[in-house]
Motif scaffolding. Structure first.
Motif, short mmCIF file in Angstrom:
data_model
loop_
_atom_site.label_atom_id
_atom_site.label_comp_id
_atom_site.label_asym_id
_atom_site.label_seq_id
_atom_site.Cartn_x
_atom_site.Cartn_y
_atom_site.Cartn_z
N MET A 186 -3.59 2.40 -13.10
CA MET A 186 -2.29 2.19 -13.75
C MET A 186 -1.17 2.60 -12.80
O MET A 186 -1.24 3.66 -12.18
CB MET A 186 -2.18 3.06 -15.02
CG MET A 186 -2.91 2.53 -16.22
SD MET A 186 -2.54 0.81 -16.62
CE MET A 186 -0.90 0.95 -17.35
N PRO A 187 -0.14 1.79 -12.70
CA PRO A 187 1.03 2.20 -11.92
C PRO A 187 1.66 3.45 -12.55
O PRO A 187 1.71 3.56 -13.79
CB PRO A 187 1.99 1.02 -12.04
CG PRO A 187 1.21 -0.11 -12.61
CD PRO A 187 0.03 0.47 -13.32
N CYS A 188 2.15 4.35 -11.73
CA CYS A 188 2.79 5.56 -12.25
C CYS A 188 4.08 5.16 -12.98
O CYS A 188 4.55 4.03 -12.88
CB CYS A 188 3.07 6.55 -11.12
SG CYS A 188 4.42 6.06 -10.01
N GLY A 189 4.65 6.11 -13.70
CA GLY A 189 5.83 5.83 -14.51
C GLY A 189 7.00 5.31 -13.68
O GLY A 189 7.66 4.33 -14.04
N LEU A 207 8.42 12.56 -0.26
CA LEU A 207 8.99 11.31 0.24
C LEU A 207 7.98 10.16 0.23
O LEU A 207 8.29 9.04 0.66
CB LEU A 207 9.51 11.50 1.67
CG LEU A 207 10.61 12.55 1.82
CD1 LEU A 207 11.13 12.54 3.25
CD2 LEU A 207 11.75 12.30 0.85
N THR A 208 6.79 10.44 -0.25
CA THR A 208 5.74 9.41 -0.31
C THR A 208 6.25 8.13 -0.96
O THR A 208 6.92 8.16 -2.00
CB THR A 208 4.54 9.95 -1.12
OG1 THR A 208 3.87 10.90 -0.29
CG2 THR A 208 3.57 8.86 -1.52
N LEU A 209 5.91 7.02 -0.34
CA LEU A 209 6.22 5.71 -0.93
C LEU A 209 4.97 5.19 -1.63
O LEU A 209 3.92 5.04 -1.00
CB LEU A 209 6.62 4.72 0.18
CG LEU A 209 7.82 5.13 1.04
CD1 LEU A 209 8.03 4.11 2.15
CD2 LEU A 209 9.08 5.27 0.20
N CYS A 210 5.07 4.96 -2.91
CA CYS A 210 3.95 4.38 -3.65
C CYS A 210 3.73 2.93 -3.18
O CYS A 210 4.64 2.30 -2.62
CB CYS A 210 4.24 4.38 -5.15
SG CYS A 210 3.97 5.96 -5.97
N ALA A 211 2.55 2.44 -3.45
CA ALA A 211 2.21 1.08 -3.05
C ALA A 211 3.18 0.06 -3.65
O ALA A 211 3.51 -0.95 -3.03
CB ALA A 211 0.78 0.76 -3.48
N GLU A 212 3.68 0.35 -4.86
CA GLU A 212 4.60 -0.57 -5.53
C GLU A 212 5.92 -0.67 -4.78
O GLU A 212 6.57 -1.72 -4.79
CB GLU A 212 4.83 -0.12 -6.98
CG GLU A 212 3.61 -0.25 -7.87
CD GLU A 212 2.65 0.94 -7.81
OE1 GLU A 212 2.75 1.75 -6.85
OE2 GLU A 212 1.81 1.07 -8.70
N CYS A 213 6.34 0.44 -4.13
CA CYS A 213 7.57 0.40 -3.32
C CYS A 213 7.39 -0.59 -2.19
O CYS A 213 8.29 -1.39 -1.87
CB CYS A 213 7.88 1.77 -2.73
SG CYS A 213 8.07 3.09 -3.90
N CYS A 223 0.86 -1.20 0.00
CA CYS A 223 0.00 0.00 0.00
C CYS A 223 0.89 1.24 0.00
O CYS A 223 2.08 1.16 0.31
CB CYS A 223 -0.91 0.00 1.23
SG CYS A 223 -0.01 0.17 2.79
N ASN A 224 0.29 2.38 -0.35
CA ASN A 224 1.08 3.61 -0.32
C ASN A 224 1.19 4.15 1.10
O ASN A 224 0.28 4.01 1.92
CB ASN A 224 0.56 4.67 -1.30
CG ASN A 224 -0.94 4.92 -1.22
OD1 ASN A 224 -1.69 4.11 -0.70
ND2 ASN A 224 -1.37 6.05 -1.76
N VAL A 225 2.34 4.74 1.37
CA VAL A 225 2.66 5.27 2.69
C VAL A 225 3.19 6.69 2.49
O VAL A 225 4.29 6.88 1.97
CB VAL A 225 3.72 4.40 3.41
CG1 VAL A 225 4.03 4.96 4.79
CG2 VAL A 225 3.24 2.94 3.52
N GLU A 226 2.36 7.67 2.86
CA GLU A 226 2.73 9.07 2.60
C GLU A 226 3.56 9.66 3.74
O GLU A 226 3.78 9.00 4.76
CB GLU A 226 1.45 9.88 2.33
CG GLU A 226 0.75 9.36 1.08
CD GLU A 226 -0.46 10.16 0.66
OE1 GLU A 226 -0.97 10.96 1.47
OE2 GLU A 226 -0.87 9.99 -0.51
N ASN A 227 4.01 10.89 3.52
CA ASN A 227 4.89 11.54 4.49
C ASN A 227 4.58 13.04 4.51
O ASN A 227 4.23 13.60 3.47
CB ASN A 227 6.35 11.32 4.04
CG ASN A 227 7.34 11.70 5.12
OD1 ASN A 227 7.64 12.87 5.32
ND2 ASN A 227 7.86 10.72 5.82
N1 THU Z 1 0.34 6.16 -5.92
C1 THU Z 1 0.75 4.86 -5.74
O1 THU Z 1 0.83 4.37 -4.62
N2 THU Z 1 1.07 4.14 -6.85
C2 THU Z 1 0.92 4.58 -8.13
O2 THU Z 1 1.31 3.88 -9.06
C3 THU Z 1 0.26 5.86 -8.38
C4 THU Z 1 0.25 6.79 -7.21
C5 THU Z 1 0.01 6.95 -4.72
C6 THU Z 1 1.04 7.97 -4.33
C7 THU Z 1 0.21 8.92 -3.49
O3 THU Z 1 0.20 8.45 -2.16
C8 THU Z 1 -1.18 8.81 -4.07
O4 THU Z 1 -1.18 7.68 -4.90
C9 THU Z 1 -1.63 10.02 -4.88
O5 THU Z 1 -0.69 10.32 -5.86
#
Ligand code: THU
Length: 131
Positions: free
Chosen positions: A87-90, A53-59, A44-48
């Motif tokens: 869609m996963p971000c770039g 510094l936000t960690l996307c769910a893929e991280c 899951c995504n973990v913001e800051n």
């Molecule tokens: N986000 C993800 O976790 N993965 C993605 O592929 C797209 C964006 C998250 C980052 C942020 O916490 C939130 O979505 C809004 O951008």
């Protein structure tokens, strides 16, 4: 691809999405992947408070898969807060590419696609070896 339980993957992604830490965007994301070990790994995504510094769910997923010694990613899905495919971000496509099994398949907003299709001509580990 037919032997992949996409329902189970979506279920795992939704369960992960429910754990997202998103006080700033309020945009939870959940991801799940089947790996070569046969495990389903999620994230899951973990913001800051320092937004960048936000960690996307893929991280989260890639870290969890590495810690679980789960091997490479075979199939992947990503959902938003409503459970709709996202869609996963770039940047995260690049993260996934590094850990993809050959022919890794992603469930996308426009159908099932390979990692090569969502990140054509990707820069990757082999570029470091050949130059
Ligand atoms: N986000 C993800 O976790 N993965 C993605 O592929 C797209 C964006 C998250 C980052 C942020 O916490 C939130 O979505 C809004 O951008």
């Amino acid at each position: 691809m037919n032997d992949i339980n996409w329902d189970a993957l979506r279920q795992a992604a939704n369960a992960a999405m429910a754990k997202a830490y998103v006080p700033y965007s309020k945009f939870p994301v959940g991801v799940a992947a089947l790996t070569t070990s046969g495990q389903i790994i999620s994230g899951c995504n973990v913001e800051n408070a320092s937004y960048g510094l936000t960690l996307c769910a893929e991280c989260s997923l890639v870290s969890a898969a590495t810690m679980a010694e789960a091997g490479k990613l075979v199939a992947f899905t990503c959902v938003d807060g409503s459970g709709n495919i996202l869609m996963p971000c770039g940047r995260c496509r690049q993260l996934l590419f590094e850990h993809a099994a050959p022919g890794m398949v992603l469930e996308t907003v426009s159908g099932f696609k390979t990692i090569q299709e969502v990140l054509p001509d990707a820069f990757g580990p082999s570029d470091l070896e050949t130059r």
